[in-house]
Design a protein around this motif. Structure first.
Motif, PDB file in Angstrom:
ATOM      1  N   MET A 180      46.643  33.879  44.252  1.00 21.07           N
ATOM      2  CA  MET A 180      46.147  34.702  45.357  1.00 21.07           C
ATOM      3  C   MET A 180      45.793  36.103  44.876  1.00 21.07           C
ATOM      4  SD  MET A 180      48.613  33.750  48.550  1.00 21.07           S
ATOM      5  CE  MET A 180      48.812  32.061  49.113  1.00 21.07           C
ATOM      6  N   HIS A 181      46.663  36.684  44.057  1.00 22.46           N
ATOM      7  CA  HIS A 181      46.388  38.020  43.534  1.00 22.46           C
ATOM      8  C   HIS A 181      45.129  38.010  42.677  1.00 22.46           C
ATOM      9  CE1 HIS A 181      49.368  40.972  44.731  1.00 22.46           C
ATOM     10  NE2 HIS A 181      50.280  40.008  44.728  1.00 22.46           N
ATOM     11  N   LYS A 182      44.938  36.952  41.889  1.00 22.47           N
ATOM     12  CA  LYS A 182      43.737  36.854  41.065  1.00 22.47           C
ATOM     13  C   LYS A 182      42.488  36.751  41.933  1.00 22.47           C
ATOM     14  CE  LYS A 182      45.819  34.829  36.913  1.00 22.47           C
ATOM     15  NZ  LYS A 182      45.892  33.638  36.039  1.00 22.47           N
ATOM     16  N   LEU A 183      42.589  36.014  43.040  1.00 17.24           N
ATOM     17  CA  LEU A 183      41.450  35.848  43.937  1.00 17.24           C
ATOM     18  C   LEU A 183      41.024  37.178  44.551  1.00 17.24           C
ATOM     19  CD1 LEU A 183      42.360  32.511  45.769  1.00 17.24           C
ATOM     20  CD2 LEU A 183      40.428  32.877  44.227  1.00 17.24           C
ATOM     21  N   VAL A 184      41.990  37.952  45.043  1.00 15.95           N
ATOM     22  CA  VAL A 184      41.632  39.213  45.699  1.00 15.95           C
ATOM     23  C   VAL A 184      41.200  40.273  44.693  1.00 15.95           C
ATOM     24  CG1 VAL A 184      43.099  38.803  47.702  1.00 15.95           C
ATOM     25  CG2 VAL A 184      44.045  40.005  45.737  1.00 15.95           C
ATOM     26  N   ALA A 185      41.560  40.083  43.413  1.00 17.52           N
ATOM     27  CA  ALA A 185      41.184  41.060  42.390  1.00 17.52           C
ATOM     28  C   ALA A 185      39.857  40.717  41.716  1.00 17.52           C
ATOM     29  CB  ALA A 185      42.282  41.154  41.332  1.00 17.52           C
ATOM     30  N   MET A 186      39.220  39.612  42.113  1.00 13.39           N
ATOM     31  CA  MET A 186      37.975  39.186  41.477  1.00 13.39           C
ATOM     32  C   MET A 186      36.853  40.198  41.713  1.00 13.39           C
ATOM     33  SD  MET A 186      37.477  35.104  42.077  1.00 13.39           S
ATOM     34  CE  MET A 186      38.177  33.912  40.945  1.00 13.39           C
ATOM     35  N   SER A 187      35.977  40.312  40.719  1.00 11.77           N
ATOM     36  CA  SER A 187      34.770  41.120  40.877  1.00 11.77           C
ATOM     37  C   SER A 187      33.710  40.301  41.614  1.00 11.77           C
ATOM     38  CB  SER A 187      34.231  41.541  39.514  1.00 11.77           C
ATOM     39  OG  SER A 187      33.779  40.395  38.795  1.00 11.77           O
ATOM     40  N   ASP A 188      32.624  40.963  42.028  1.00 11.13           N
ATOM     41  CA  ASP A 188      31.532  40.245  42.701  1.00 11.13           C
ATOM     42  C   ASP A 188      30.973  39.139  41.803  1.00 11.13           C
ATOM     43  OD1 ASP A 188      31.808  41.915  44.850  1.00 11.13           O
ATOM     44  OD2 ASP A 188      30.162  43.244  44.294  1.00 11.13           O
ATOM     45  N   ASP A 189      30.801  39.433  40.516  1.00 10.06           N
ATOM     46  CA  ASP A 189      30.260  38.431  39.589  1.00 10.06           C
ATOM     47  C   ASP A 189      31.200  37.237  39.460  1.00 10.06           C
ATOM     48  OD1 ASP A 189      28.018  39.938  39.106  1.00 10.06           O
ATOM     49  OD2 ASP A 189      28.774  40.843  37.266  1.00 10.06           O
ATOM     50  N   GLU A 190      32.492  37.502  39.423  1.00  7.47           N
ATOM     51  CA  GLU A 190      33.469  36.409  39.298  1.00  7.47           C
ATOM     52  C   GLU A 190      33.464  35.543  40.556  1.00  7.47           C
ATOM     53  OE1 GLU A 190      36.872  38.339  36.369  1.00  7.47           O
ATOM     54  OE2 GLU A 190      36.825  38.918  38.488  1.00  7.47           O
ATOM     55  N   ARG A 191      33.334  36.167  41.709  1.00  7.68           N
ATOM     56  CA  ARG A 191      33.251  35.381  42.951  1.00  7.68           C
ATOM     57  C   ARG A 191      31.988  34.531  42.965  1.00  7.68           C
ATOM     58  NH1 ARG A 191      35.806  39.932  45.297  1.00  7.68           N
ATOM     59  NH2 ARG A 191      33.801  40.967  45.626  1.00  7.68           N
ATOM     60  N   ASP A 192      30.873  35.128  42.525  1.00  2.00           N
ATOM     61  CA  ASP A 192      29.621  34.371  42.475  1.00  2.00           C
ATOM     62  C   ASP A 192      29.740  33.171  41.546  1.00  2.00           C
ATOM     63  OD1 ASP A 192      28.048  35.681  44.293  1.00  2.00           O
ATOM     64  OD2 ASP A 192      27.178  37.070  42.853  1.00  2.00           O
ATOM     65  N   ARG A 193      30.377  33.367  40.395  1.00  2.00           N
ATOM     66  CA  ARG A 193      30.541  32.244  39.452  1.00  2.00           C
ATOM     67  C   ARG A 193      31.392  31.137  40.057  1.00  2.00           C
ATOM     68  NH1 ARG A 193      30.642  36.318  35.457  1.00  2.00           N
ATOM     69  NH2 ARG A 193      32.922  36.448  35.487  1.00  2.00           N
ATOM     70  N   LEU A 194      32.444  31.513  40.770  1.00  3.07           N
ATOM     71  CA  LEU A 194      33.300  30.512  41.392  1.00  3.07           C
ATOM     72  C   LEU A 194      32.525  29.712  42.437  1.00  3.07           C
ATOM     73  CD1 LEU A 194      36.052  29.202  41.845  1.00  3.07           C
ATOM     74  CD2 LEU A 194      36.620  31.091  43.405  1.00  3.07           C
ATOM     75  N   ILE A 195      31.724  30.398  43.256  1.00  4.25           N
ATOM     76  CA  ILE A 195      30.921  29.704  44.273  1.00  4.25           C
ATOM     77  C   ILE A 195      29.871  28.815  43.614  1.00  4.25           C
ATOM     78  CG2 ILE A 195      29.331  30.010  46.209  1.00  4.25           C
ATOM     79  CD1 ILE A 195      32.266  30.658  46.841  1.00  4.25           C
TER      80      ILE A 195
END
Length: 328
Positions: free
Chosen positions: A121-136
């Motif tokens: 959970m902590h890793k999820l909320v600390a993600m950058s925009d690029d990291e979120r985009d890669r996950l999606i």
């Protein structure tokens, strides 16, 4: 004696300012607010200027300004605006950290989270925009793998993605934590892939979900948006502007269905708008608890992007129905 020249004992200063005697002594010893004079026995005396300075210092301290910051301000090394700007930035950063902690704790309580998931959970909320985009992107790559469907439809699905704002609310953070967990989950990815396969296996799906038809739906959506904007602007449903929007909407549906703009077709369109409004209300009520995987994905994205309320208030259907067919 002139008020500016009058001197007050520390007890009277405490009464006037609401500060404790020990606090006044502390500010004096720290060189923040010096007494104006001393009695022969060494007791401190303060004038009205010192009292005003103490009240100002007290206010700054209540706003959580540091003692060194206060001293710099009073000495003229920084301006009040500079101090407030820097302190506001610190408080906003602290508020963001607090919202993150609240979101994680609320999710732990709601989902009865196991200890090992807290780190995720902590890793999820600390993600950058690029990291979120890669996950999606990873999620949609796997969810669409092996599905025989139209690329334009898949591109449309991918375009609806979460964009967490710079200063997210606790609700948006909680939604991202849930979505981040979902899109990483193999079972959820398989459920979305199975749903897509079932969708494209339906008769007529290749036509209804083609790039050409999706373009038509976009044009229809733009007309509904115009109707929504006109309704919010107070445009009467029997006005020329409403008639122009209604005609565009009827012609749009006529192109899709192959019907002409006749009174009978308009009555059918008006009846269909009643059902469209019902479906819209049902989708709002069911979004938060729907077992449908893609519906849940869309609902969470809308919360993260801050568009959930906008979607819920999008209700131009009765207005457009009256413009399309003014008869009862």
């Amino acid at each position: 004696m002139d008020d500016d020249a009058k001197l007050y004992a520390i007890g009277e200063v405490a009464r006037r300012t609401g500060l404790s005697v020990s606090a006044i002594r502390f500010y004096s010893d720290a060189g923040v607010v010096a007494p104006a004079a001393h009695t022969a026995s060494g007791h401190r005396l303060y004038d009205v200027h010192a009292i005003a300075r103490l009240e100002f210092v007290s206010t700054l301290r209540e706003l959580d300004a540091g003692l060194e910051d206060v001293r710099s301000l009073l000495d003229g090394r920084v301006t009040l605006t500079d101090l407030a700007t820097a302190h506001l930035a610190r408080l906003e950063q602290h508020a963001r950290r607090t919202r993150v902690r609240l979101a994680v704790l609320r999710t732990i309580v709601k989902q009865e989270t196991e200890a090992g998931q807290v780190i995720l959970m902590h890793k999820l909320v600390a993600m950058s925009d690029d990291e979120r985009d890669r996950l999606i992107d990873e999620f949609w790559n796997e969810a669409t793998e092996g599905v025989d469907g139209d690329d334009a439809f898949f591109a449309m699905l991918r375009s609806h993605r979460p964009v967490l704002p710079d200063d997210p609310s606790a609700e948006q953070l909680e939604a991202w934590i849930e979505l981040g967990n979902l899109v990483r989950d193999g079972d959820f990815r398989r459920a979305v892939r199975d749903q897509l396969r079932e969708t494209f296996a339906t008769a007529g799906a290749s036509v209804m979900l083609s790039a050409e038809m999706l373009g038509e739906f976009d044009r229809g959506g733009a007309i509904l948006q115009d109707a929504h904007d006109a309704q919010l602007a107070g445009v009467p449903s029997d006005s020329p502007r409403a008639g122009e929007i209604a005609t565009r909407y009827v012609e749009f549906l006529g192109r899709v269905s192959g019907d002409d703009d006749t009174p009978e077709f308009r009555r059918k369109v008006a009846r269909d708008l009643v059902r469209v409004e019902e479906l819209h209300r049902e989708s709002i009520e069911e979004a938060a608890t729907s077992p449908d995987p893609h519906t849940r994905y869309q609902s969470l994205v809308a919360t993260i992007n801050g568009t959930a309320d906008e979607y819920a208030s999008f209700m131009p259907y009765a207005w457009l129905r009256a413009a399309v067919d003014p008869s009862p």
